[in-house]
Write a protein that holds these residues in place. Structure first.
Motif, PDB file in Angstrom:
ATOM      1  N   GLY A 130      -8.930  23.596  29.292  1.00  0.00           N
ATOM      2  CA  GLY A 130      -8.079  23.430  30.265  1.00  0.00           C
ATOM      3  C   GLY A 130      -7.395  25.060  30.079  1.00  0.00           C
ATOM      4  N   ARG A 319      -6.379  10.049  19.779  1.00  0.00           N
ATOM      5  CA  ARG A 319      -7.531  11.361  18.470  1.00  0.00           C
ATOM      6  C   ARG A 319      -7.813  11.146  17.389  1.00  0.00           C
ATOM      7  NH1 ARG A 319      -6.320  14.922  22.351  1.00  0.00           N
ATOM      8  NH2 ARG A 319      -3.883  15.081  22.685  1.00  0.00           N
ATOM      9  N   ASN A 403     -11.989  29.370  30.726  1.00  0.00           N
ATOM     10  CA  ASN A 403     -10.740  28.432  30.124  1.00  0.00           C
ATOM     11  C   ASN A 403     -11.405  27.798  28.912  1.00  0.00           C
ATOM     12  OD1 ASN A 403      -9.547  28.741  33.204  1.00  0.00           O
ATOM     13  ND2 ASN A 403     -10.794  26.436  33.895  1.00  0.00           N
ATOM     14  N   SER A 404     -11.223  28.461  28.103  1.00  0.00           N
ATOM     15  CA  SER A 404     -11.268  28.099  26.845  1.00  0.00           C
ATOM     16  C   SER A 404     -11.661  28.781  25.609  1.00  0.00           C
ATOM     17  CB  SER A 404     -12.370  26.902  26.776  1.00  0.00           C
ATOM     18  OG  SER A 404     -12.124  26.690  25.621  1.00  0.00           O
ATOM     19  N   ASN A 405     -10.685  28.936  24.597  1.00  0.00           N
ATOM     20  CA  ASN A 405     -10.900  29.004  23.156  1.00  0.00           C
ATOM     21  C   ASN A 405     -11.825  28.578  22.234  1.00  0.00           C
ATOM     22  OD1 ASN A 405     -10.446  31.284  21.474  1.00  0.00           O
ATOM     23  ND2 ASN A 405      -8.168  31.093  21.014  1.00  0.00           N
ATOM     24  N   VAL A 409     -10.040  25.803  18.759  1.00  0.00           N
ATOM     25  CA  VAL A 409      -9.357  24.768  18.954  1.00  0.00           C
ATOM     26  C   VAL A 409     -10.795  23.776  19.080  1.00  0.00           C
ATOM     27  CG1 VAL A 409      -8.023  25.551  20.903  1.00  0.00           C
ATOM     28  CG2 VAL A 409     -10.912  24.544  21.495  1.00  0.00           C
ATOM     29  N   HIS A 430     -14.706  34.749  29.629  1.00  0.00           N
ATOM     30  CA  HIS A 430     -14.602  35.405  30.424  1.00  0.00           C
ATOM     31  C   HIS A 430     -13.252  34.681  30.033  1.00  0.00           C
ATOM     32  CE1 HIS A 430     -12.928  34.550  34.956  1.00  0.00           C
ATOM     33  NE2 HIS A 430     -12.808  35.821  35.202  1.00  0.00           N
ATOM     34  N   GLU A 431     -11.544  35.466  30.165  1.00  0.00           N
ATOM     35  CA  GLU A 431     -10.644  35.678  29.599  1.00  0.00           C
ATOM     36  C   GLU A 431      -9.815  36.661  29.871  1.00  0.00           C
ATOM     37  OE1 GLU A 431      -8.440  34.103  27.569  1.00  0.00           O
ATOM     38  OE2 GLU A 431      -9.305  33.005  26.626  1.00  0.00           O
ATOM     39  N   GLN A 432      -8.214  36.503  29.728  1.00  0.00           N
ATOM     40  CA  GLN A 432      -6.815  36.539  29.748  1.00  0.00           C
ATOM     41  C   GLN A 432      -7.051  37.628  28.920  1.00  0.00           C
ATOM     42  OE1 GLN A 432      -4.651  33.618  29.967  1.00  0.00           O
ATOM     43  NE2 GLN A 432      -4.555  32.606  32.650  1.00  0.00           N
ATOM     44  N   ASN A 481     -12.020  32.118  38.380  1.00  0.00           N
ATOM     45  CA  ASN A 481     -13.025  32.130  38.058  1.00  0.00           C
ATOM     46  C   ASN A 481     -13.700  31.326  39.019  1.00  0.00           C
ATOM     47  OD1 ASN A 481     -11.602  31.697  35.042  1.00  0.00           O
ATOM     48  ND2 ASN A 481     -11.117  28.762  35.697  1.00  0.00           N
ATOM     49  N   ALA A 606      -3.746  17.440  12.945  1.00  0.00           N
ATOM     50  CA  ALA A 606      -3.957  19.254  13.085  1.00  0.00           C
ATOM     51  C   ALA A 606      -3.588  19.257  14.082  1.00  0.00           C
ATOM     52  CB  ALA A 606      -5.596  18.724  12.533  1.00  0.00           C
ATOM     53  N   LYS A 608      -0.554  20.425  17.419  1.00  0.00           N
ATOM     54  CA  LYS A 608      -0.088  20.569  18.706  1.00  0.00           C
ATOM     55  C   LYS A 608       1.225  21.436  18.149  1.00  0.00           C
ATOM     56  CE  LYS A 608      -2.604  18.028  21.648  1.00  0.00           C
ATOM     57  NZ  LYS A 608      -3.809  18.874  22.343  1.00  0.00           N
ATOM     58  N   SER A 615      -3.839  26.352  21.537  1.00  0.00           N
ATOM     59  CA  SER A 615      -3.939  27.640  21.095  1.00  0.00           C
ATOM     60  C   SER A 615      -3.502  29.086  22.258  1.00  0.00           C
ATOM     61  CB  SER A 615      -5.698  28.399  20.710  1.00  0.00           C
ATOM     62  OG  SER A 615      -5.996  28.546  21.977  1.00  0.00           O
ATOM     63  N   SER A 616      -3.306  28.510  23.684  1.00  0.00           N
ATOM     64  CA  SER A 616      -2.608  29.493  24.147  1.00  0.00           C
ATOM     65  C   SER A 616      -1.786  30.111  24.211  1.00  0.00           C
ATOM     66  CB  SER A 616      -3.100  28.877  25.520  1.00  0.00           C
ATOM     67  OG  SER A 616      -4.154  28.919  26.192  1.00  0.00           O
ATOM     68  N   ASN A 691      -8.293  24.057  12.895  1.00  0.00           N
ATOM     69  CA  ASN A 691      -9.834  22.761  12.488  1.00  0.00           C
ATOM     70  C   ASN A 691     -10.680  23.327  11.191  1.00  0.00           C
ATOM     71  OD1 ASN A 691      -9.586  21.317  14.638  1.00  0.00           O
ATOM     72  ND2 ASN A 691      -9.324  23.625  16.044  1.00  0.00           N
ATOM     73  N   PHE A 707      -9.170  14.329  16.497  1.00  0.00           N
ATOM     74  CA  PHE A 707      -8.277  15.761  15.408  1.00  0.00           C
ATOM     75  C   PHE A 707      -7.420  15.530  14.123  1.00  0.00           C
ATOM     76  CE2 PHE A 707      -9.070  18.294  19.152  1.00  0.00           C
ATOM     77  CZ  PHE A 707      -9.977  19.210  18.775  1.00  0.00           C
TER      78      PHE A 707
HETATM   79  N1  LIG Z   1      -6.604  20.501  15.773  1.00  0.00           N
HETATM   80  C1  LIG Z   1      -6.681  20.841  16.418  1.00  0.00           C
HETATM   81  N2  LIG Z   1      -7.646  21.241  17.939  1.00  0.00           N
HETATM   82  C2  LIG Z   1      -7.239  20.963  18.921  1.00  0.00           C
HETATM   83  C3  LIG Z   1      -6.546  19.892  20.006  1.00  0.00           C
HETATM   84  C4  LIG Z   1      -5.090  19.411  18.571  1.00  0.00           C
HETATM   85  O1  LIG Z   1      -4.339  19.087  18.976  1.00  0.00           O
HETATM   86  N3  LIG Z   1      -5.214  19.623  17.038  1.00  0.00           N
HETATM   87  N4  LIG Z   1      -6.479  19.893  20.588  1.00  0.00           N
HETATM   88  C5  LIG Z   1      -7.414  19.863  21.051  1.00  0.00           C
HETATM   89  C6  LIG Z   1      -6.745  19.204  23.554  1.00  0.00           C
HETATM   90  S1  LIG Z   1      -6.156  17.849  23.485  1.00  0.00           S
HETATM   91  C7  LIG Z   1      -7.784  20.102  24.286  1.00  0.00           C
HETATM   92  S2  LIG Z   1      -7.571  19.754  25.537  1.00  0.00           S
HETATM   93  C8  LIG Z   1      -8.479  21.335  24.024  1.00  0.00           C
HETATM   94  C9  LIG Z   1      -7.847  22.847  24.240  1.00  0.00           C
HETATM   95  O2  LIG Z   1      -8.957  23.971  24.116  1.00  0.00           O
HETATM   96  P1  LIG Z   1      -8.836  24.828  25.401  1.00  0.00           P
HETATM   97  O3  LIG Z   1      -8.795  24.179  26.909  1.00  0.00           O
HETATM   98  O4  LIG Z   1      -9.488  25.652  24.747  1.00  0.00           O
HETATM   99  O5  LIG Z   1      -6.791  25.397  25.366  1.00  0.00           O
HETATM  100  P2  LIG Z   1      -6.920  26.850  24.802  1.00  0.00           P
HETATM  101  O6  LIG Z   1      -6.323  27.106  23.689  1.00  0.00           O
HETATM  102  O7  LIG Z   1      -5.303  26.938  25.167  1.00  0.00           O
HETATM  103  O8  LIG Z   1      -7.688  27.396  25.225  1.00  0.00           O
HETATM  104  C10 LIG Z   1      -7.537  28.250  26.653  1.00  0.00           C
HETATM  105  C11 LIG Z   1      -8.251  29.625  26.796  1.00  0.00           C
HETATM  106  O9  LIG Z   1      -7.939  29.916  28.553  1.00  0.00           O
HETATM  107  C12 LIG Z   1      -7.526  30.898  29.151  1.00  0.00           C
HETATM  108  N5  LIG Z   1      -7.624  30.861  30.212  1.00  0.00           N
HETATM  109  C13 LIG Z   1      -6.833  30.433  30.805  1.00  0.00           C
HETATM  110  N6  LIG Z   1      -6.297  30.696  32.549  1.00  0.00           N
HETATM  111  C14 LIG Z   1      -7.778  31.120  33.041  1.00  0.00           C
HETATM  112  C15 LIG Z   1      -8.205  31.271  33.731  1.00  0.00           C
HETATM  113  O10 LIG Z   1      -7.784  31.322  34.631  1.00  0.00           O
HETATM  114  N7  LIG Z   1      -9.888  31.408  33.325  1.00  0.00           N
HETATM  115  C16 LIG Z   1     -10.490  31.555  32.672  1.00  0.00           C
HETATM  116  N8  LIG Z   1     -11.821  32.334  32.416  1.00  0.00           N
HETATM  117  N9  LIG Z   1      -9.363  31.834  31.119  1.00  0.00           N
HETATM  118  C17 LIG Z   1      -7.994  31.362  31.261  1.00  0.00           C
HETATM  119  C18 LIG Z   1      -6.654  30.911  27.660  1.00  0.00           C
HETATM  120  O11 LIG Z   1      -6.687  32.104  27.770  1.00  0.00           O
HETATM  121  C19 LIG Z   1      -6.972  30.437  26.391  1.00  0.00           C
HETATM  122  O12 LIG Z   1      -7.477  31.262  26.157  1.00  0.00           O
HETATM  123  O13 LIG Z   1      -8.353  21.590  21.890  1.00  0.00           O
HETATM  124  C20 LIG Z   1      -8.060  20.329  21.276  1.00  0.00           C
HETATM  125  N10 LIG Z   1      -8.029  21.065  20.004  1.00  0.00           N
END
Ligand SMILES: Nc1nc2c(c(=O)[nH]1)N[C@H]1C(S)=C(S)[C@@H](COP(=O)(O)OP(=O)(O)OC[C@H]3O[C@@H](n4cnc5c(=O)[nH]c(N)nc54)[C@H](O)[C@@H]3O)O[C@H]1N2
Ligand SMILES: Nc1nc2c(c(=O)[nH]1)N[C@H]1C(S)=C(S)[C@@H](COP(=O)(O)OP(=O)(O)OC[C@H]3O[C@@H](n4cnc5c(=O)[nH]c(N)nc54)[C@H](O)[C@@H]3O)O[C@H]1N2
Ligand code: SF4
Ligand SMILES: [Mo]
Length: 721
Positions: A130, A319, A403-405, A409, A430-432, A481, A606, A608, A615-616, A691, A707
């Motif tokens: 996301g 969750r 789009n993920s870390n 996460v 691929h990251e910011q 992307n 655990a 948000k 994590s953003s 996590n 979670f």
């Molecule tokens: N313990 C625990 N863990 C969880 C959750 C929780 O509630 N508790 N929630 C879960 C949920 S619901 C979700 S949705 C997931 C989310 O997991 P992720 O989708 O991995 O969420 P983020 O931590 O926001 O990491 C997104 C990354 O994408 C990068 N990014 C942003 N825009 C762009 C772009 O245009 N291009 C590229 N290449 N990168 C970009 C950002 O810099 C950021 O580092 O996490 C899950 N993990």
């Protein structure tokens, strides 16, 4: 020169705010909410209000880079000792060598080719979620690229899959009450819904309803800010919501308060439900939920009789091990009370099913793969640790993260890190920013923010479509992307015309889907009107440059459920086929106070953070200043019995991991429950985040993450050196 650009916030958030960015001489100088957006109405959440700090952060990744030191942060042992996080800029200068885009793309293409030759294309796994929900940068050129390559498919189930499966098992589609209608509600249940933290633009509508006398009820094991201002806060034991919903229906049906006419016309299986809920009298359910039978009865009676009543159900419920079934049971409530007929009634979990963009045009599942005679295997993103460490035939040899870390996460963090450390794994990120995951990248590519690219934006908390315009040129050598996968496709010799499509052509293709609700909504119109409500009625009053709906959207007022039967399925054959109760049932989570697994006595949420987004943002100093991190919130009785006082360091552990946090005894949780928030692992002691304690166990429906089904023990760390 000064101009104001309209954009849409693409972060993973139901609100999808309309945004105005002021640009002076090519530099963004101001961000504000678009006052013309009928739902998000001119304000931004606290974190995105500080977005200039993120875009122009000195910690941005600006150039392609190659790793020149071993992968990972050097952690000798996970201990209680202070281990200050390395500053990102120091890290970048020591760990990386700047290379050109050509060098980066050549190296990726060469490694991918070699892996395909030796192990087959399924040895490559994309990993995304996301980072941006923009329709193009979320899922388009990337899907084309990995589809054409024949890479393993990623099952993107980390967030909402259990709830979606539960909701659609009843409704057949992800539609819900529009936020604007909450002003007409008289009884509002925020069920696992942290509105101030995660969905703040719904709050003004609720406030307006409350001014007119509406009652707000919050059902949440954590006393959120929303709970603190509610008329009635009902703490519930984690993972027991399914039982509560069944008990509410026990009362409602038992008292004859269901809408017999609506039920007869528009639902299937009411008699089976009536029988089923007999097993869930409030007295029995009180033992699971921790809510008294009297309160359960009161909640059910008020919900059924104070009308219109609406449920804002969010994803916290799902969750959990039984999260799919719980969502299913809750989704039945407005179907038996007939509240879907009322303006300000119904339920909202997600509105995303209304947009119906042309996904095939965006992702092109028709692209042919050379050399793969079967559909590529699927890997669940929740199980990344397991996949990296145990998958065979072929093993995973390359990971492409965008789009993920995941190193922050993903559940079962220690296993994820063990996998990411593998020397034979080729990882591209691929990251910011220099995130937890980039610490394990072999090649790092710089990504644009939404200020720096154009996209199309839908929402999951309202019904407006937007085009998000590009406000500034990409910083450094950042690429979106879309452009990265376009360039990689060229390097791999994929010459299908779709890899050459322009961004505008892709937006046009996405809008051209045959969905009647998109009729009349073109790119041109979006660029002119900024945000356009889906075309539910076909009737429009054009006011101050924006369209205003003439009629509220009541998706199920006259049935129109999108299930196989066309009715709200209180009985579902599809559930039966999956070996589940075709009506609904409550099974207590194994990993909970009710389960067999009692080695660790405390239930961990655990959660948000209100001021981060997953994590953003957790690395942005001005946002960090708003959120106290690395806390373990606990009840005074649990602290006292362990000799723990507020503010001291505690060791939190289970059989998956250990983390050291600061105890906070603040009344946020009930006895038996502790809570901690997600942030970057490397910004915490021992370079570990919450996590380390969560598991890869999947939910009952949708193969989603769990979670909130986690047991831990906590002890004072005073005696630990
Ligand atoms: N313990 C625990 N863990 C969880 C959750 C929780 O509630 N508790 N929630 C879960 C949920 S619901 C979700 S949705 C997931 C989310 O997991 P992720 O989708 O991995 O969420 P983020 O931590 O926001 O990491 C997104 C990354 O994408 C990068 N990014 C942003 N825009 C762009 C772009 O245009 N291009 C590229 N290449 N990168 C970009 C950002 O810099 C950021 O580092 O996490 C899950 N993990
Ligand atoms: N500020 C901010 N906004 C966000 C995010 C963020 O990280 N920060 N994340 C975004 C993402 S990815 C998503 S998916 C959405 C999701 O947003 P939400 O669906 O709101 O998800 P959560 O925050 O996981 O959970 C909501 C609430 O459910 C509660 N909860 C946990 N377990 C249970 C339970 O068993 N029963 C009940 N009744 N409640 C429970 C939690 O304590 C929490 O207050 O929010 C998005 N918006
Ligand atoms: S994160 Fe959510 S609330 Fe904040 S600006 Fe983006 S869409 Fe709006
Ligand atoms: Mo999510």
């Amino acid at each position: 020169m000064k101009k104001v650009i309209h954009a849409a916030c693409p972060h993973d958030c139901p609100d999808a705010c309309g945004v105005l960015i002021t640009v002076e001489d090519g530099r963004a100088t101001k961000i504000q909410g678009d006052p013309q957006h009928p739902v998000t109405r001119g304000f931004l959440c606290a974190k995105v209000a500080k977005y200039l700090d993120r875009v122009y952060s000195p910690d941005r990744v600006l150039y392609p880079m190659r790793r020149i030191v071993p992968k990972g942060i050097a952690v000798s042992a996970v201990g209680a000792g202070e281990s200050p996080a390395p500053t990102q800029s120091a890290e970048s200068s020591q760990a990386w060598q700047r290379i050109t885009w050509d060098e980066a793309l050549d190296e990726i293409a060469a490694r991918f080719r070699a892996i395909v030759t030796e192990f087959g294309s399924e040895a490559i796994l994309p990993y995304s979620y996301g980072g941006t929900l923009g329709a193009l940068n979320g899922a388009s050129m990337d899907r084309r690229f990995f589809g054409r390559l024949g890479a393993s498919q990623l099952e993107r189930a980390i967030c909402s899959a259990a709830g979606e499966a539960g909701l659609t098992s009843v409704l057949g589609v992800k539609l819900g009450t529009e936020p604007e209608q909450f002003v007409h509600s008289r009884y509002i249940i925020a069920w696992a819904s942290n509105i101030h933290g995660n969905n703040v633009h719904l709050w003004p509508f609720i406030e307006e309803a409350r001014r007119k006398g509406a009652k707000l009820v919050v059902i949440d094991p954590y006393r959120t800010r929303t709970a603190a201002c509610a008329e009635w806060y009902i703490p519930i034991n984690p993972g027991t919501d399914g039982a509560l919903a069944l008990a509410m229906m026990h009362v409602i049906i038992g008292e004859g308060l269901h809408d017999a006419d609506y039920v007869a016309k528009y639902t299937l299986g009411f008699d089976a439900l009536r029988e089923k809920v007999k097993d869930y009298p409030p007295e029995r359910v009180a033992q699971w939920t921790g809510i008294s039978a009297e309160d359960i009865r009161k909640l059910a009676l008020e919900y059924a009789t104070v009308r219109p009543s609406v449920i804002r159900l969010n994803y916290g419920v799902q969750r959990s091990e039984g999260g799919g079934m719980a969502t299913r049971a809750i989704a039945m409530l407005p179907c038996i009370t007939g509240s879907w007929k009322e303006v300000g009634g119904g339920l909202q979990m997600s509105t995303s099913g209304a947009f119906g963009l042309n996904k095939d045009a965006l992702t092109r599942p028709d692209l042919q793969v050379e050399g793969l005679d079967h559909p590529p295997r699927s890997v669940n993103m929740v199980e990344l640790g397991k996949a990296l460490n145990t998958l065979n035939d072929p093993p995973l040899k390359a990971l492409f993260v965008y789009n993920s870390n995941p190193a922050a996460v993903c559940p079962n963090h220690n296993e994820v890190i063990r996998g990411l450390r593998r020397r034979d794994l080729f990882t591209v990120v691929h990251e910011q920013f220099f995130t937890d995951t980039t610490d394990y990248a072999d090649i790092l590519l710089p990504a644009t923010t939404f200020f720096e690219h154009k996209d199309l934006q839908t929402a999951y908390g309202h019904y407006f479509v937007q085009v998000s315009d590009q406000a500034i040129e990409p910083l450094g050598e950042c690429r979106s992307n879309v452009e990265v996968f376009r360039a990689l496709a060229a390097r791999m010799g994929f010459n299908e015309p779709c890899f050459g499509e322009s961004v505008d052509e892709m937006i046009d293709g996405a809008l051209d889907s045959g969905n009647p609700w998109l009729q009349g909504i073109s790119r041109d119109r979006l660029e002119r009107e900024r945000q356009v409500r889906l075309n539910f009625t076909g009737q429009w009053v054009v006011g101050s440059g924006q369209s205003e709906p003439t009629e509220p959207f009541l998706p199920f007022a006259q049935g129109n459920f999108r299930t196989p039967s066309g009715k709200a399925e209180l009985y579902s054959e599809a559930m039966k086929v999956q070996g589940l109760d075709p009506v609904a049932a409550f099974t207590a989570p194994q990993e909970s106070r009710h389960g067999a697994r009692s080695a660790f006595p405390l239930e961990l949420l655990a959660r948000k953070a209100d001021n981060f987004l997953n994590s953003s943002f957790s690395n942005v100093p001005s946002v960090q200043a708003m959120e106290e991190t690395n806390l373990l919130e606990m009840h005074s009785s649990d602290a006292r019995s362990r000799g723990i006082s507020d503010g001291e360091t505690v060791k939190v552990y289970n059989d998956r991991g250990v983390i050291f946090l600061k105890a906070r005894v603040d009344g946020a949780v009930q006895p038996g429950v502790v809570s901690a928030k997600l942030n970057w692992a490397k910004l915490a002691r021992g370079f570990r985040n919450i996590n380390v304690l969560t598991s890869e166990k999947l939910s009952d429906l949708g193969n989603s993450a769990t979670f909130y089904s986690v047991l831990v023990e906590v002890e004072s760390a005073r005696s630990i050196p």
